[in-house]
Design an enzyme around this catalytic site. Structure first.
Site, PDB file in Angstrom:
ATOM      1  N   TYR A 135       0.821  -1.212   0.000  1.00 56.38           N
ATOM      2  CA  TYR A 135       0.000   0.000   0.000  1.00 56.38           C
ATOM      3  C   TYR A 135       0.858   1.266   0.000  1.00 56.38           C
ATOM      4  CZ  TYR A 135      -4.629  -2.063   0.701  1.00 56.38           C
ATOM      5  OH  TYR A 135      -5.819  -2.735   0.534  1.00 56.38           O
ATOM      6  N   LYS A 161       3.898 -15.111   2.710  1.00 48.44           N
ATOM      7  CA  LYS A 161       4.228 -16.104   1.704  1.00 48.44           C
ATOM      8  C   LYS A 161       5.757 -16.217   1.626  1.00 48.44           C
ATOM      9  CE  LYS A 161       2.159 -17.190  -2.147  1.00 48.44           C
ATOM     10  NZ  LYS A 161       1.797 -18.623  -1.999  1.00 48.44           N
ATOM     11  N   ASP A 186      -2.102 -18.070   1.143  1.00 47.83           N
ATOM     12  CA  ASP A 186      -3.099 -18.785   0.331  1.00 47.83           C
ATOM     13  C   ASP A 186      -3.746 -19.905   1.148  1.00 47.83           C
ATOM     14  OD1 ASP A 186      -0.628 -20.070   0.335  1.00 47.83           O
ATOM     15  OD2 ASP A 186      -0.766 -20.788  -1.733  1.00 47.83           O
ATOM     16  N   ASP A 241      -5.972  -7.200   4.052  1.00 44.43           N
ATOM     17  CA  ASP A 241      -7.136  -6.656   3.350  1.00 44.43           C
ATOM     18  C   ASP A 241      -7.976  -7.801   2.801  1.00 44.43           C
ATOM     19  OD1 ASP A 241      -8.774  -4.662   2.135  1.00 44.43           O
ATOM     20  OD2 ASP A 241      -7.769  -5.056   0.228  1.00 44.43           O
ATOM     21  N   ASP A 248     -11.822  -9.484   4.430  1.00 40.51           N
ATOM     22  CA  ASP A 248     -13.091  -9.574   3.694  1.00 40.51           C
ATOM     23  C   ASP A 248     -13.614 -11.003   3.744  1.00 40.51           C
ATOM     24  OD1 ASP A 248     -13.028  -6.885   2.909  1.00 40.51           O
ATOM     25  OD2 ASP A 248     -13.755  -7.362   0.893  1.00 40.51           O
TER      26      ASP A 248
END
Ligand code: IPM
Ligand code: MG
Length: 370
Positions: A143, A194, A227, A251, A255
């Site tokens: 970001y 990751k 993931d 983020d 959700d």
């Protein structure tokens, strides 16, 4: 009555203005029944600020936010702003606030209210009793980290890029909040990155491991690839207690976690910075995780509960009013057994709008206060 709780209110755009108006009724109730007063100021942010001033956040509003004890935020954005330059987009107002106030720790609790177990798209046994905390790093990573931009490479070719960089102090300070939260909850911290493909992930895992060895006594730390975490969140979300992760993964995963609770309209958040040495309070902003939902704005359809619970987090984290926060959370739960907005509607419940849902929460507050 004068109050030393200085709160900057930023309704923003779309349903942000409606759920904030509803939140004011909760604030009025607390003033009347609990003598809990706030020194409120209101400002424009996002598209509303752009329309009035040509920028999604003016220096004045930013300064007011910095000078306040806490910021209560609605939502920003709308399709009419889609073609604006990057720096003028409504979202930039929100991101500038996060960055300038150094609100690096974003707490996103995903809690399934008993009344809502059947509102989730997942099976009841998968989500019933769920109570997890996603801790998202909010001031670094892709970001904000440099270099970022869109370059012209000539021959009609352009390159767009962002950088997912994290320094050791940035990882340490969010890791510390994670350990602290795990200590106050069930003692389990899952660090998500990751490390199999990203250097930032390798460093993230190393620093978390070292921090845990030095400061995480009694806390169980585990590591998970992002993931896999997305998959585990829908497969078996109750395995988690606190998840700590970077800005972008946080983020996405929040959700995902929101839908476990039944609706994005149910997820509150707190964005916290370092403690102010003068007041002892953390710099703080509270906002629902949902966006401005332009498709349903202005129709009395929005679910105001994520906004109320964000306000409840403000009572808890900024003003040490745990009893009032518990009261409000309980009222939200009780209201759900009577009325529902469309996003969480279920058979046997009465469907209502923003105003009706707010009235149901006020009713529940009245009842609890008896
Ligand atoms: C969130 C939102 C924001 C983000 C947008 C509105 C900039 O999706 O708070 O999760 O991407 O951080
Ligand atoms: Mg988001």
């Amino acid at each position: 009555m004068a109050s030393n709780r200085k709160v900057m209110v930023l309704p923003g755009d779309g349903i942000g203005t409606e759920v904030m108006q509803a939140n004011m009724k909760i604030i009025d109730w607390l003033a009347k029944h609990r003598s809990l007063d706030f020194d409120l100021s209101e400002g424009l942010v996002g598209g509303a600020s752009y329309d009035a001033h040509g920028t999604p956040l003016t220096d004045e509003v930013l300064a007011d936010c910095v000078a306040s004890d806490a910021v209560l935020f609605g939502a920003v954005g709308g399709p009419q702003y889609d073609n604006l330059a990057f720096d003028l987009k409504p979202e930039r107002g929100l991101l500038t606030l996060r960055k300038e106030m150094d609100l690096f720790a974003n707490l996103r609790p995903a809690l399934v209210f008993p009344a809502l177990v059947d509102a989730s798209t997942l099976k009841r046994e998968v989500v019933s009793g769920l109570d997890i905390m996603i801790l998202r790093e909010l001031c670094g990573g892709s970001y904000f980290a440099e270099p970022r931009g869109i370059d012209d490479l000539g021959d009609g070719i352009r390159k767009g890029y962002d950088t997912n960089a994290y320094t050791t102090p940035e990882i340490e300070r969010i890791g510390r909040v994670g350990i602290d939260l795990a200590r106050k909850r069930h003692g389990r911290l899952t660090s998500v990155e990751k490390a199999n493909v990203m250097h930032s992930g390798v460093l993230w895992r190393e620093v978390m491991t070292e921090l845990h060895a030095a400061e995480g006594n009694g806390i169980e730390l585990s590591h998970m690839y992002a993931d896999n975490c997305a998959m585990q969140l829908v497969r078996s979300p109750k395995q988690f207690d606190v998840i700590v992760t970077d800005n972008l993964f946080g983020d996405l995963l929040s959700d995902c976690a929101a839908m476990l609770t039944g609706s994005l309209g149910m997820l509150p958040s707190a964005s916290l910075g370092e403690q102010d040495p003068d007041t002892g309070l953390p710099k703080a902003m509270y906002e629902p995780v949902h966006g401005s939902a332009p498709d349903i704005a202005g129709q009395d359809l929005a679910n105001p509960l994520a906004q109320f619970m964000s306000f409840s987090m403000m009572l808890r984290y900024s003003f040490d009013q745990a009893a009032e926060a518990d009261l409000l959370d309980q009222a939200v739960n009780d209201a759900l057994s009577k009325k529902r907005t469309g996003d969480i509607m279920a058979a046997g419940c009465e469907q209502t709008g923003t105003d009706g849902m707010t009235a149901a929460v006020i009713d529940a507050l009245d009842h609890l206060a008896r």
